[in-house]
Design a protein around this motif. Structure first.
Motif, mmCIF file in Angstrom:
data_model
loop_
_atom_site.group_PDB
_atom_site.id
_atom_site.type_symbol
_atom_site.label_atom_id
_atom_site.label_comp_id
_atom_site.label_asym_id
_atom_site.label_seq_id
_atom_site.Cartn_x
_atom_site.Cartn_y
_atom_site.Cartn_z
ATOM 1 N N LYS A 173 16.161 18.290 68.786
ATOM 2 C CA LYS A 173 16.656 19.213 67.777
ATOM 3 C C LYS A 173 18.158 19.455 67.869
ATOM 4 C CE LYS A 173 15.274 23.492 65.681
ATOM 5 N NZ LYS A 173 14.772 24.814 66.027
ATOM 6 N N SER A 174 18.649 19.574 69.068
ATOM 7 C CA SER A 174 20.052 19.961 69.221
ATOM 8 C C SER A 174 21.002 18.927 68.624
ATOM 9 C CB SER A 174 20.373 20.177 70.690
ATOM 10 O OG SER A 174 20.020 19.039 71.446
ATOM 11 N N THR A 175 20.699 17.657 68.834
ATOM 12 C CA THR A 175 21.633 16.643 68.335
ATOM 13 C C THR A 175 21.125 15.932 67.096
ATOM 14 O OG1 THR A 175 20.665 15.005 69.801
ATOM 15 C CG2 THR A 175 22.570 16.201 70.624
ATOM 16 N N GLU A 176 19.901 16.295 66.658
ATOM 17 C CA GLU A 176 19.306 15.623 65.509
ATOM 18 C C GLU A 176 19.232 14.113 65.702
ATOM 19 O OE1 GLU A 176 20.552 17.237 61.691
ATOM 20 O OE2 GLU A 176 19.029 18.675 62.347
ATOM 21 N N ALA A 177 18.857 13.738 66.921
ATOM 22 C CA ALA A 177 18.725 12.316 67.214
ATOM 23 C C ALA A 177 17.280 11.993 67.546
ATOM 24 C CB ALA A 177 19.612 11.949 68.393
ATOM 25 N N LEU A 178 16.886 10.779 67.195
ATOM 26 C CA LEU A 178 15.566 10.291 67.582
ATOM 27 C C LEU A 178 15.704 9.614 68.938
ATOM 28 C CD1 LEU A 178 14.814 8.935 64.048
ATOM 29 C CD2 LEU A 178 13.485 10.723 65.162
#
Lengths: 250, 250
Positions: free
Chosen positions: A145-150
């Motif tokens: 969530k924090s970096t919006e990375a998969l």
DNA sequence: AAATAATGATTGAAAATGATTGTTTTTGTA
DNA sequence: TACAAAAACAATCATTTTCAATCATTATTT
């Protein structure tokens, strides 16, 4: 008043109000307008507030659009320059990997090449690519969530279906001994895999990343070419002994 | 008053009322008519309101939030009822698959179970799940722009890493002979795989989907349990000979 | 002392604003 | 329906405000 104090003052004012005007800030801190502007630029790049005409506004956590599609192209000039240079390397019919993170996000608007396929681990990147009519694939995996990375094994697994002409990655540290590093091992694993699977891997970084190192190792310096904005002559000489550096001149 | 503040003021007024007149806005903000007009133009382009002669009106945003409070739309009421029922089936510690599409999007806000893991092929779903503090994974795959779904072999491949307690899918047709169908074969492949990999697969559908069939086959009727809103007695009798139907009564 | 960083003032450029224009849409009346 | 008056509109312009870039000066570090 110290720089740090001003920054704290600004952020505190923003906790109470939705927006603050520049004038309010000069009065609260006693600093000049120029200084406040510089503060706001810094704080925006750290993602702690959002500049608006006339002042600054809170960052909303939900933030649906990465305020990219809008006219507010308030990326740092350095990131833009690096992004532009990186985008110019993409040729027609390329298959590319684009990493999560704001640095790589900045390259997407500059992509000119036709008929390319892009795979990304970035949530916003995926939408932005698709919005530009580029054939876009997500890696899959856990949404951090924090970096919006998969990230994680799901993303690594997803990557293993593909083979890239070029890969564009962001990192948190570029260090002569530690190589490329990032704080989260799960993200590091994705980046490592992407570098492995690209004929030409590129690292996008601004000057602040050099001579920094963080927890998780991604790859060695010589495993990728560095794309950066303007960096100090000294830094450049140090690092270009080990790997290629493409310096974007704005 | 800063531009951002005005925009916020306008949107806040629109939260309370269905429409606002330009004059009300000039009074509330102290800005001129021209400025308000420009604001309305901007906000309309961002999709945050709809301009009408004399002012601005609310826009019903079905895209992101399945606006819980709104009860005007009959279809959405049906979807909500089905979504609520479906969400109640999710138990603590479940691993679930949630398909792309608005029908399944409607179930997410009602999830109560703790410590669950969710995998989804829906772009918006992924964010909405993460926003609710649910551990969310994307399948990976190509982002199909029209439906905002992750599709194709990339998504199927991503799914093959997981095994689900429950899967919740949307379909376009439920037909006694054709089974479950959807127009896009790429999406159908994802749905088929998800059904295979779930101990309890559920199909969410409203009444309009029954006795319809579209191009691509997903599975046979008996392969999943149907969750639906109110449907005609006749339809119910026809289909419950073949598979279980859970009918949500509002 | 020299190099580096932070600051404040100045500048031309860019953005936002309010007033004005003529055009389009709505409304009231015949 | 037809028509005219009124209201709302988009487009344009001049003015004001805000902005980024630059430079000289002042602190801070090396």
């Amino acid at each position: 008043m110290l720089t740090e104090e001003r920054h704290a003052t600004i952020l505190n004012l923003l906790k109470e109000k939705e927006v603050v005007k520049i004038q309010e800030l000069t009065e609260a801190t006693g600093a000049s307008e120029s200084t406040i502007r510089r503060d706001l630029t810094d704080l925006e790049e750290s993602g702690l507030l959002r500049r608006v005409h006339g002042g600054a506004a809170k960052v909303s956590r939900k933030r649906i659009e990465p305020s990219m599609g809008e006219k507010s192209n308030r990326f740092s000039e350095e990131k833009r320059a690096a992004g532009r240079l990186a985008a110019s390397l993409i040729e027609d019919n390329d298959c590319v990997f684009i990493d999560a993170g704001t640095t790589t996000l900045a390259l997407i608007p500059y992509i000119q090449a036709k008929n390319i396929v892009a795979v990304t681990s970035g949530f916003d990147h995926l939408r932005l690519l698709a919005a530009q009519g580029i054939e876009a694939y997500g890696t899959g995996g856990r949404l951090k969530k924090s970096t919006e990375a998969l990230t994680g094994t799901g993303a690594v697994h997803g990557l293993q279906q593909y083979w890239f002409d070029k890969a564009f990655l962001g990192v948190n540290g570029i260090h002569l001994k530690a190589g490329y590093t990032t704080p989260d091992p799960e993200e590091a694993a994705v980046k490592t895999e992407a570098i492995k699977r690209a004929q030409q891997p590129f690292i996008l970084a601004d000057a602040s990343k050099f001579q920094e190192s963080t927890f998780a190792h991604i790859a060695n310096l010589e495993d990728a070419v560095i794309i950066t904005g303007k960096i100090p002559e000294k830094t450049r000489r140090m690092f270009e002994k080990v790997t290629d550096i493409k310096e974007a001149l704005s």
